[in-house]
Design a protein around this motif. Sequence first.
Motif: not given
Length: 142
Positions: A50-77
């Motif tokens: 999976v190739r992520f667009s670096l500009a789309t990576l966004r961090a969210y608050e952690s939950y139960r020791g897990l860092e949660i992120w969102t991002g868009a893959n090379e297909f824009g999903s």
Amino acid sequence: MWVAAAVVVAAMVVAVFPVSAPRPDAKLQPTATEADSQFLALLAEEVPQVRFSLATLRAYESYRGLEIWTGANEFGSPCLIAVDRANGTVSEMRCAPPPAELIMDVSSIGDDFEGLPGQGIVRFIHRGDSIDAYLHLLSEAG
């Protein structure tokens, strides 16, 4: 008369449904955290397909020791990513093309969810500008 009764019943169902819908254990909000070299190396090593667009990576608050992120893959999903820094792993990653609901389940096998007893999952559901987290633990009985 039957029409009026049906309208009243429908209104009651609509009024009750939001109250009876499951509530998340946490609603995770975005943070100002930026993707660091350790996070990017974990992505490259553990999910190289999976190739992520670096500009789309966004961090969210952690939950139960897990860092949660969102991002868009090379297909824009859009994708959800759970990182366990303590173990140096990407615990889970899921992508879904719009308009599909973006859902990711992280199992407690391998992740201890900060010492909670038993096994189970955390279900993360992307809700626009937030992420809902639902904790589901298996009972010890049985």
